[in-house]
Write a protein that holds these residues in place. Structure first.
Motif, PDB file in Angstrom:
ATOM      1  N   ILE A  30       0.837  -1.210   0.000  1.00  0.00           N
ATOM      2  CA  ILE A  30       0.000   0.000   0.000  1.00  0.00           C
ATOM      3  C   ILE A  30       0.865   1.251   0.000  1.00  0.00           C
ATOM      4  O   ILE A  30       0.518   2.263  -0.602  1.00  0.00           O
ATOM      5  N   GLU A  31       2.046   1.173   0.634  1.00  0.00           N
ATOM      6  CA  GLU A  31       2.953   2.316   0.590  1.00  0.00           C
ATOM      7  C   GLU A  31       3.453   2.540  -0.832  1.00  0.00           C
ATOM      8  O   GLU A  31       3.586   3.682  -1.280  1.00  0.00           O
ATOM      9  N   GLY A  83      -4.130  12.468  11.436  1.00  0.00           N
ATOM     10  CA  GLY A  83      -4.083  11.020  11.328  1.00  0.00           C
ATOM     11  C   GLY A  83      -3.612  10.364  12.606  1.00  0.00           C
ATOM     12  O   GLY A  83      -4.166   9.348  13.053  1.00  0.00           O
ATOM     13  N   GLY A  84      -2.580  10.936  13.219  1.00  0.00           N
ATOM     14  CA  GLY A  84      -2.071  10.378  14.474  1.00  0.00           C
ATOM     15  C   GLY A  84      -3.093  10.493  15.586  1.00  0.00           C
ATOM     16  O   GLY A  84      -3.281   9.563  16.379  1.00  0.00           O
ATOM     17  N   SER A  95      -7.973   1.187  10.763  1.00  0.00           N
ATOM     18  CA  SER A  95      -9.170   1.777  10.149  1.00  0.00           C
ATOM     19  C   SER A  95      -8.888   3.158   9.576  1.00  0.00           C
ATOM     20  O   SER A  95      -9.428   3.530   8.529  1.00  0.00           O
ATOM     21  N   THR A  96      -8.014   3.911  10.244  1.00  0.00           N
ATOM     22  CA  THR A  96      -7.703   5.264   9.799  1.00  0.00           C
ATOM     23  C   THR A  96      -7.095   5.255   8.404  1.00  0.00           C
ATOM     24  O   THR A  96      -7.357   6.142   7.582  1.00  0.00           O
ATOM     25  N   ILE A  97      -6.275   4.244   8.105  1.00  0.00           N
ATOM     26  CA  ILE A  97      -5.615   4.133   6.804  1.00  0.00           C
ATOM     27  C   ILE A  97      -6.628   4.072   5.660  1.00  0.00           C
ATOM     28  O   ILE A  97      -6.445   4.689   4.608  1.00  0.00           O
ATOM     29  N   ILE A 133      -3.873  11.596   7.055  1.00  0.00           N
ATOM     30  CA  ILE A 133      -4.551  10.541   7.797  1.00  0.00           C
ATOM     31  C   ILE A 133      -3.857   9.197   7.599  1.00  0.00           C
ATOM     32  O   ILE A 133      -3.698   8.402   8.529  1.00  0.00           O
ATOM     33  N   LEU A 134      -3.408   8.936   6.363  1.00  0.00           N
ATOM     34  CA  LEU A 134      -2.846   7.623   6.032  1.00  0.00           C
ATOM     35  C   LEU A 134      -1.383   7.461   6.425  1.00  0.00           C
ATOM     36  O   LEU A 134      -0.988   6.456   7.020  1.00  0.00           O
TER      37      LEU A 134
END
Length: 495
Positions: A30-31, A83-84, A95-97, A133-134
């Motif tokens: 995903i990165e 995001g943090g 879930s945040t990702i 966020i991610l």
């Protein structure tokens, strides 16, 4: 807290990806796609902003375009605070990702539709929020895959970093070529597709490979806190909207003034964060000592990122208008130069990972690695003085850019993955994800400063520009080297 960490580690398959936890492959993927989408967009965004409308651009001047790019990058990393905070207090990292990835994809889709300057700002807002966020939560989960004493840890972050740069390597070649040869908007559409692919892959594989990593909420909001937070967020949103309505139409809030606001925030926000974490009752004395040790590392990182991030602004301008792009039968697209840095990282990151693993306890301390990194960055700028000493009436060889990128990339490999790893080890337990956000604030602060610095660059100042910034970087590196033993002792057992 230690027992909970051990229980989470037991749910994570610890092998299966080149001797590392299987979950590293999921996060690597995903990165890769997130960086493909982001750096694909950035490879052509500067040109899209300052190219004339007849060439498919928006027609703004170069200095404004470079400043917008720096502010854009700064706000992307600054928004990592959100995001943090969401991960630490409400959702957890996993879930945040997903929410972040969706916002990024929508942002690129907005850019893919022919529009105007307002459309650019809408897209920027979505990508800024989504990336913030991610981004910190991916790195935080990488840290969750390892115990704090696992010597694979720095190597794991280097491998993860290679995934990011593999995406960054391909993006300018694909998105850059399509954007510059065919259509900027088609290039932005390809960036959107990349983010969607990465998000789907993450959702399909994370349950089997990540165990309970990122599932927990370290410092959840109480019922009373939730009410206060939602009220404050609501009031804050209303105030911002009113200010925008009151200042934009009458010309009070211009792009230039906005850059000054963001530059100020780039200094104030990290300072406030350090004060909050240090004075918190949830931060132990050992954790406070580690925060003190983290401050000079953070300042050094700002200096490094200030140089590194100019690769997509100042160096892009140099590549586009002052560099020979025709080599025999081959015409080089100026956006391709954005692939040089990630190409070096893809080649060299595994070498660094092997070296750190082989050296084990004998490897240089984190402060020493940081000092070497920022000194190499300074050298990369001093190298660019050489081709311009004979005057600016001719175009330079692309090899000067290639060599300069090599030195800053070597510096990046000493500093960036090591800094991310050190952050997860030095973070106070109650601020785990938020401290990773603070690490990204080093980049945000650097680009906020760059928003003012890049305005000073032109054909008449380029030699002085590269010289002064290069020397300042080297001096900071030497000072950190002298302080490295003291800083290491304050890290209280963290290597």
């Amino acid at each position: 807290m230690a027992d909970d960490k051990q229980k989470r580690l037991e749910t994570i398959p610890q092998t299966g990806f080149f001797g590392h936890p299987r979950g590293l492959a999921t996060l690597f993927s995903i990165e890769f796609w997130e960086r493909f989408s982001y750096y694909g967009m950035r490879a052509i965004l500067l040109f899209y902003i300052y190219y004339s409308t007849t060439k498919g651009g928006l027609g703004l001047d170069k200095a404004t375009a470079a400043s917008i790019m720096s502010i854009y990058g700064s706000l992307v990393y600054m928004s990592s605070i959100i995001g943090g905070w969401l991960a630490d207090r409400i959702l957890g990292s996993r879930s945040t990702i997903i929410f972040g990835g969706l916002l990024i994809a929508f942002g690129h889709l907005v850019l893919s539709i022919p529009g105007s300057v307002p459309a650019l700002y809408v897209s920027m807002a979505l990508i800024i929020l989504g990336s913030g966020i991610l981004k910190p939560n991916l790195s935080n989960i990488v840290g969750d895959l390892y115990s704090k004493t696992d010597y694979r840890r720095d190597a794991g972050f280097s491998i993860f970093y290679a995934g990011a740069n593999a995406g960054s390597l391909l993006a300018p070649l694909i998105v850059g070529t399509v954007g510059q040869v065919y259509s900027f908007h088609l290039g932005f559409a390809i960036a959107a597709v990349g983010m969607i692919i990465g998000l789907i892959w993450y959702i399909l594989t994370s349950r089997k490979t990540l165990g309970q990593a990122g599932r927990y909420v370290p410092n959840p909001l109480t019922t009373e806190e939730k009410s206060k937070v939602f009220i404050r967020f609501g009031i804050g949103a209303i105030v911002i909207i009113i200010l925008l309505i009151a200042t934009i139409p009458n010309g009070l809030l211009t792009i230039n003034r906005f850059t000054y606001v963001v530059s100020g925030l780039g200094v104030v926000i990290p300072l406030a964060y350090f004060i909050v974490m240090y004075t918190s009752k949830k931060t132990t004395q050992v954790e406070k000592s580690r925060l003190i040790a983290y401050i000079p590392l953070f300042i050094t990182a700002i200096c490094f990122w200030s140089i590194q991030e100019q690769g997509s602004t100042i160096f892009s301008q140099v590549a586009d208008s002052q560099t020979k792009l025709d080599l025999g039968w081959l015409h080089i697209q100026s956006s391709w130069f954005q692939s040089i840095n990630p190409l070096y990282i893809v080649i060299l990151a595994p070498v660094f990972a092997v070296v750190w693993t082989k050296l084990g306890k004998r490897q240089p301390s984190t402060p020493v690695k940081f000092s070497i990194g920022v000194i190499l960055a300074g050298i990369s700028f001093l190298i660019m003085v050489i081709p311009f000493m004979s005057g600016t009436d001719h175009k330079i060889s692309p090899l000067w850019l290639v060599v300069s990128f090599l030195f800053v990339t070597l510096g990046e490999l000493f500093l960036s993955p090591v800094g991310a790893s050190a952050t997860t080890k030095l973070a106070p337990a109650a601020f785990a994800s938020q401290t990773m956000s603070v690490w990204y604030l080093s980049n945000a602060s650097a680009q906020a400063i760059n928003a003012q610095l890049v305005k000073l660059f032109n054909a008449n100042t380029e030699i002085l520009y590269f010289t002064v910034i290069g020397i300042v970087s080297i001096v900071i590196g030497i000072i950190l080297l002298f302080l490295s033993k003291k800083i290491h002792s304050l890290m209280s057992g963290v290597d």
